[in-house]
Design a protein around this motif. Structure first.
Motif, PDB file in Angstrom:
ATOM      1  N   CYS A   1       0.840  -1.208   0.000  1.00 32.66           N
ATOM      2  CA  CYS A   1       0.000   0.000   0.000  1.00 32.66           C
ATOM      3  C   CYS A   1       0.873   1.256   0.000  1.00 32.66           C
ATOM      4  CB  CYS A   1      -0.879   0.021   1.246  1.00 32.66           C
ATOM      5  SG  CYS A   1      -1.973  -1.390   1.359  1.00 32.66           S
TER       6      CYS A   1
ATOM      7  N   HIS B   1      -4.759  -0.043  -4.061  1.00 33.57           N
ATOM      8  CA  HIS B   1      -5.520   0.092  -2.809  1.00 33.57           C
ATOM      9  C   HIS B   1      -5.512   1.566  -2.413  1.00 33.57           C
ATOM     10  CE1 HIS B   1      -4.863  -4.172  -2.891  1.00 33.57           C
ATOM     11  NE2 HIS B   1      -3.573  -3.957  -2.906  1.00 33.57           N
TER      12      HIS B   1
ATOM     13  N   ARG C   1      -5.959   3.661   0.960  1.00 35.56           N
ATOM     14  CA  ARG C   1      -6.265   2.695   2.009  1.00 35.56           C
ATOM     15  C   ARG C   1      -4.959   2.210   2.611  1.00 35.56           C
ATOM     16  NH1 ARG C   1      -9.501  -2.138  -0.047  1.00 35.56           N
ATOM     17  NH2 ARG C   1      -9.690  -1.192  -2.083  1.00 35.56           N
TER      18      ARG C   1
ATOM     19  N   CYS D   1      -3.617  -0.104   6.352  1.00 24.48           N
ATOM     20  CA  CYS D   1      -4.051  -0.693   7.622  1.00 24.48           C
ATOM     21  C   CYS D   1      -3.209  -0.117   8.759  1.00 24.48           C
ATOM     22  CB  CYS D   1      -3.962  -2.214   7.570  1.00 24.48           C
ATOM     23  SG  CYS D   1      -2.299  -2.875   7.750  1.00 24.48           S
TER      24      CYS D   1
ATOM     25  N   VAL E   1      -5.961  -4.431   4.333  1.00 22.37           N
ATOM     26  CA  VAL E   1      -6.717  -3.561   3.423  1.00 22.37           C
ATOM     27  C   VAL E   1      -7.650  -4.364   2.523  1.00 22.37           C
ATOM     28  CG1 VAL E   1      -4.982  -1.722   3.359  1.00 22.37           C
ATOM     29  CG2 VAL E   1      -4.987  -3.460   1.585  1.00 22.37           C
TER      30      VAL E   1
ATOM     31  N   LYS F   1     -11.844  -4.573   3.034  1.00 22.40           N
ATOM     32  CA  LYS F   1     -12.881  -3.797   2.336  1.00 22.40           C
ATOM     33  C   LYS F   1     -13.354  -4.538   1.079  1.00 22.40           C
ATOM     34  CE  LYS F   1     -13.992   0.772   0.519  1.00 22.40           C
ATOM     35  NZ  LYS F   1     -14.657   0.269  -0.667  1.00 22.40           N
ATOM     36  N   ASP F   2     -12.405  -5.072   0.288  1.00 21.78           N
ATOM     37  CA  ASP F   2     -12.794  -5.790  -0.938  1.00 21.78           C
ATOM     38  C   ASP F   2     -13.659  -7.006  -0.595  1.00 21.78           C
ATOM     39  OD1 ASP F   2     -10.655  -4.686  -3.214  1.00 21.78           O
ATOM     40  OD2 ASP F   2      -9.918  -4.622  -1.167  1.00 21.78           O
TER      41      ASP F   2
END
Ligand code: SF4
Length: 400
Positions: free
Chosen positions: A15, A38, A41, A43, A167, A170-171
């Motif tokens: 990310c 991503h 986004r 984490c 991350v 979410k997907d």
């Protein structure tokens, strides 16, 4: 105050991260608007990864051991101490008595430098300490990208990506709620972070992930999705025994197989926690078989844990590298006199009293490291390393 941008290499999703710097000090994380896979986004691990740079255990300058104690040293004196130790050992025993280890969180350029360094000296072994579950996941080079999860009607997860590749949560959650009737099955003996969000948590017996996937293949055969002419070994496997050994019911297997096969888009995600799944290569192979048996739109995402595992695979695949178990066996058997840990800690990766005793018995142990760990307590020379936030370099990320 400046803002700098980098990639998080705590896992292979890479990310985009940004952080504020004042002079040479990292002040804190910053919003990063980069348009990556991503985008925007990150984490908690990536967000606060920069805090590690100021960790109390950080190696900020070189050390040389004198009278049993690691003492501050200049770069010149530390490099000279290491060089003279290695020269003495090479004269007495040859360069074959020197072993070098690194690990796949280093940038590809660093790993290539280790490769050139080891080849030019002709050392006895150069090894990359992959997490045990990572090499089987990347060796076959047959994973789909994480886009296979996006808007999938069915996602079957083995492992805990909400923790290990956060991350992606979410997907995966988006896929579950994109359309009525979508399903998220999580196969995990533990009530993991990911399992809390499952439509169905398939709580199998520990170590039975391959059996669960074999049961799904049997269900696909029974429903006619897999023709009788393929996978002849499936017919020899007794379904009742497989279900009993996996500790799961026939009904939930049928629901998983039906949801995966009937979804216009579906994905199996294999993201085993470190050392949680023993037969990772078999699990990955069976997951690919399921994806390949169910027609178009079916994905199989094999997620390693290390940040630059794919870059490390490219370097190691050139040949001449020793596997980590073979290196550890060689150290324990007294094959080497010197061990250079370049961004790796063989004692943390393979903790055992026997290996610790063998390493402490070597004539020379040295490390290039970010933090003081186990190997530094056995090292006569410690050099200060830089993190991926502080240096240039490239890595091969999961989605290229
Ligand atoms: S998901 Fe992985 S790459 Fe992204 S911020 Fe978290 S640890 Fe770093």
């Amino acid at each position: 105050m400046d803002t700098r941008q980098s990639k998080c290499l705590l896992c292979p999703l890479g990310c985009d991260v940004a952080f504020r710097v004042k002079g040479e000090a990292v002040v804190g994380p910053e919003f990063c608007a980069a348009a990556g896979p991503h985008s925007a986004r990150v984490c908690a691990r990536g967000l606060y990864g920069a805090d590690l740079l100021m960790h109390p255990q950080r190696v900020a300058n070189p050390f040389v051991r004198k009278d049993g104690v690691l003492r501050d040293a200049s770069w010149e004196s530390a490099v000279e101490a290491l060089g003279s130790s290695l020269r003495r050992i090479a004269v007495a025993h040859g360069w074959q008595s020197v072993a070098v280890v690194t690990e796949p969180t280093r940038s590809t350029a660093e790993l290539e430098a280790v490769d050139r360094f080891a080849r030019s000296l002709g050392v006895g072994a150069v090894s990359c300490l992959f997490e045990p579950q990572d090499w089987p996941l990347v060796a076959a080079e047959d994973s789909d990208g994480v886009s296979a999860i996006t808007e999938a009607n069915c996602v079957i997860v083995l492992g805990d990506p909400f923790f290990s590749h956060a991350v992606l949560a979410k997907d995966i959650i988006d896929a579950k709620y994109t359309a009525r009737g979508n399903s998220l099955f999580v196969v995990d003996p533990r009530r993991s972070n990911t399992a809390w969000y499952a439509s169905e948590h398939v709580q199998n017996r520990p170590g039975s992930e391959a059996l669960v996937l074999a049961c799904i293949l049997k269900a696909l055969r029974a429903s006619g999705k897999i023709g009788s002419g393929t996978l002849p070994w499936l017919d020899a496997a007794d379904e009742t025994s497989l279900l009993a050994a996996a500790g799961i019911g026939r009904d939930v297997v049928a629901r998983m197989a039906r949801a995966y096969a009937d979804g216009a888009k579906a994905a199996i995600v294999v993201a085993p926690a470190a050392r949680a799944v023993h037969d990772v290569a078999l699990v990955a192979r069976l997951a690919r078989l399921i994806a390949g048996s169910c027609g178009g739109g079916k994905g199989c995402v094999l997620l390693p844990s290390g940040g630059n595992v794919l870059g490390a695979r490219e370097v190691v695949s050139k040949g001449g590298w020793t596997s980590a178990p073979a290196l550890v066996h060689g150290i324990a058997a007294g094959k080497y006199k010197a061990l250079l840990n370049l961004g790796a800690d063989v004692l943390c990766s393979f903790p055992s009293p026997a290996l610790t005793a063998a390493v402490r018995g070597l004539e020379c142990v040295a490390s290039l490291s970010l933090f003081r760990g186990e190997i530094e307590s056995a090292s006569s020379v410690v050099l200060a390393g830089a993190s991926w936030l502080e240096s240039d370099g490239s890595a091969v990320l999961f989605d290229g």
